[in-house]
Enzyme design. Structure first.
Site, PDB file in Angstrom:
ATOM      1  N   TYR A  51      -4.056  -9.319   0.432  1.00 33.35           N
ATOM      2  CA  TYR A  51      -3.118 -10.221  -0.221  1.00 33.35           C
ATOM      3  C   TYR A  51      -3.730 -11.567  -0.616  1.00 33.35           C
ATOM      4  CZ  TYR A  51       0.999  -7.328   0.458  1.00 33.35           C
ATOM      5  OH  TYR A  51       1.930  -6.326   0.379  1.00 33.35           O
ATOM      6  N   ASP A  54       8.153  -0.490   5.071  1.00 28.53           N
ATOM      7  CA  ASP A  54       9.129   0.187   4.213  1.00 28.53           C
ATOM      8  C   ASP A  54       9.502   1.528   4.837  1.00 28.53           C
ATOM      9  OD1 ASP A  54       9.274  -1.840   2.270  1.00 28.53           O
ATOM     10  OD2 ASP A  54       9.263  -0.391   0.625  1.00 28.53           O
ATOM     11  N   ASP A 105      -2.567   6.319   8.736  1.00 31.90           N
ATOM     12  CA  ASP A 105      -1.951   7.571   8.273  1.00 31.90           C
ATOM     13  C   ASP A 105      -1.232   8.270   9.425  1.00 31.90           C
ATOM     14  OD1 ASP A 105      -4.481   7.885   9.363  1.00 31.90           O
ATOM     15  OD2 ASP A 105      -5.179   9.363   7.907  1.00 31.90           O
ATOM     16  N   LYS A 155      -7.567   1.358  10.295  1.00 31.43           N
ATOM     17  CA  LYS A 155      -8.268   2.510   9.715  1.00 31.43           C
ATOM     18  C   LYS A 155      -9.747   2.316  10.019  1.00 31.43           C
ATOM     19  CE  LYS A 155      -8.213   6.241   7.025  1.00 31.43           C
ATOM     20  NZ  LYS A 155      -7.504   7.515   7.345  1.00 31.43           N
ATOM     21  N   ASP A 164       2.773  -3.998   5.156  1.00 36.29           N
ATOM     22  CA  ASP A 164       3.722  -3.893   4.043  1.00 36.29           C
ATOM     23  C   ASP A 164       4.198  -2.451   3.909  1.00 36.29           C
ATOM     24  OD1 ASP A 164       5.105  -4.622   1.629  1.00 36.29           O
ATOM     25  OD2 ASP A 164       3.504  -3.586   0.549  1.00 36.29           O
TER      26      ASP A 164
HETATM   27  C1  IPM Z   1       7.489  -7.509   1.156  1.00 36.24           C
HETATM   28  C2  IPM Z   1       7.336  -7.347  -0.317  1.00 36.24           C
HETATM   29  C3  IPM Z   1       6.260  -8.315  -0.780  1.00 36.24           C
HETATM   30  C4  IPM Z   1       4.978  -7.963  -0.053  1.00 36.24           C
HETATM   31  C5  IPM Z   1       6.042  -8.319  -2.319  1.00 36.24           C
HETATM   32  C6  IPM Z   1       7.319  -8.602  -3.058  1.00 36.24           C
HETATM   33  C7  IPM Z   1       4.956  -9.278  -2.717  1.00 36.24           C
HETATM   34  O1  IPM Z   1       7.034  -6.029  -0.638  1.00 36.24           O
HETATM   35  O2  IPM Z   1       7.895  -8.599   1.594  1.00 36.24           O
HETATM   36  O3  IPM Z   1       7.200  -6.571   1.896  1.00 36.24           O
HETATM   37  O4  IPM Z   1       4.247  -7.076  -0.499  1.00 36.24           O
HETATM   38  O5  IPM Z   1       4.719  -8.584   0.962  1.00 36.24           O
HETATM   39 MN    MN Z   2       7.012  -4.721   1.056  1.00 36.05          MN
END
Ligand code: IPM
Ligand code: MN
Length: 352
Positions: free
Chosen positions: A135, A248, A220, A187, A244
């Site tokens: 990042y 999700d 993974d 990893k 990140d």
């Molecule tokens: C999150 C989002 C952000 C990230 C994006 C919007 C830059 O996906 O907060 O997880 O990747 O950190």
């Molecule tokens: Mn995210």
């Protein structure tokens, strides 16, 4: 008197933040917590109007607050990357919010995608490094658009940055007091420089936390175990990019982005931390009173606990659980059985 900066942001951000503030107000009244809010209009609309993602004074202004509550950043008319980098990442970096704390918890009454898993199985925390790795924005493109094009994107991992993140994770794991098991997700079999550093530092720091058990899984495999045996996890520490991605997946197994909240934490006593629902701006639901505000409400819970108002935070979580257990049909936008504002009201009622 807490000073809270509020950035509603884009899409459904302002709608969910309105509900979050409604709950904050209800909790603060009950518990005599004094606070004031100040709204900032950062986001896509402001960018389209002014041509700048953040005004130059923004970071300095925000430093004067005790915490920031953020709705969402991302606008359909703005090219991807501009607002994310120009607002969200810039605030994370400049306010040195080096931890992204993301609890993954299945609340009662919520039907997640994992058929045979209940609330007792899905309850862990991801500590994501939040200022380094892929990042950092370092790299570049040469010979753009030609067959010889070269694109380089660098992952920056500093001993200092890795160490402070891992130390925070050990502390968080100890403070949580559950299974006291910290798993490093990396990893090391491929990223033999960057994640070698992570692994060495992990073991160095572990020596100071003998009461915390350590574990390791490749990223993974971590994804596989998150779906097959989420009960394995207590606290996971990982780098920015992997954090990140796995959060999700974490949001999915806890019932979706409608419930998933996170804190961008600067643990320094003078640091300013920022709390957000992690779901994004969901532009197609904007203005429809359909989006689920629970993730934003949950970020108020995290914010209050961070500010030291632990009982107030816990009371919000308990109210959310009453609402998921007794009221909502689903956590998905438009399928909750209630509107956005009604869900905010339900949580306020459940605080009783
Ligand atoms: C999150 C989002 C952000 C990230 C994006 C919007 C830059 O996906 O907060 O997880 O990747 O950190
Ligand atoms: Mn995210």
């Amino acid at each position: 008197m807490y000073k809270i900066a509020v950035i509603g942001g884009d899409g459904t951000g302002p709608e969910v933040v309105a509900e979050a503030l409604k709950v904050l107000d209800a909790v603060a009244r009950r518990r005599n917590i004094a606070y004031e809010t100040h709204a900032f209009d950062f986001g896509g609309d402001r960018y389209l109007r002014t041509g700048e993602a953040l005004p130059s004074s923004a970071v300095e202004d925000l430093r004067g607050f005790d915490a920031v509550l953020l709705g969402a950043i991302g606008h359909p008319d703005v090219k991807p990357g501009i607002l994310e980098k120009g607002i969200l990442l810039r605030l994370r970096f400049e306010l040195d919010q080096y931890i992204n704390l993301r609890p993954v918890k299945l609340y009662p009454g919520v039907t997640g995608p994992l058929a045979d898993k209940g609330p007792e199985d899905i309850d862990f925390v991801v500590v994501r490094e939040n200022t380094e790795g892929l990042y950092c924005g370092m790299g570049g493109i040469q010979k753009l658009g030609t067959p010889d094009e070269v694109a380089i994107q660098v992952s920056v991992n500093t001993r200092k940055g890795v160490e402070r993140c891992i130390r925070y994770a050990f502390e968080a794991c100890r403070a949580r007091g559950k299974r006291k098991r910290l798993l490093l997700c990396a990893k090391t079999n491929v990223l033999t420089y960057a994640h070698d550093l992570w692994e060495r530092v992990f073991h160095e720091v572990a020596a100071r936390y003998r009461d915390v058990e350590t574990d390791y899984a490749h990223v993974d495999a971590t994804c596989m175990w998150m779906t097959l045996q989420p009960e394995r996890f207590d606290v996971i520490v990982t780098d920015n990019m992997f954090g990140d991605i796995i959060t999700d997946l974490g949001a999915a197994i806890q019932g979706g982005l409608g419930i998933a909240a996170g804190g961008n934490i600067n643990p320094d006593p003078d640091g300013v931390s920022m709390f957000e629902p992690i779901g994004g701006s969901a532009p197609k639901y904007k203005g429809k009173n359909m989006i689920n505000p629970l993730a934003a409400i949950s970020s108020v819970d995290m914010m209050l606990r961070h500010l030291g108002e632990v009982a107030a935070g816990k009371s919000i979580e308990a109210a959310i659980m009453r609402v998921t257990e007794r009221k909502l049909k689903s956590l998905a936008a438009g399928r909750m059985g209630y509107t956005t504002t009604q869900v905010g009201d339900l949580v306020c009622e459940a605080l009783a």
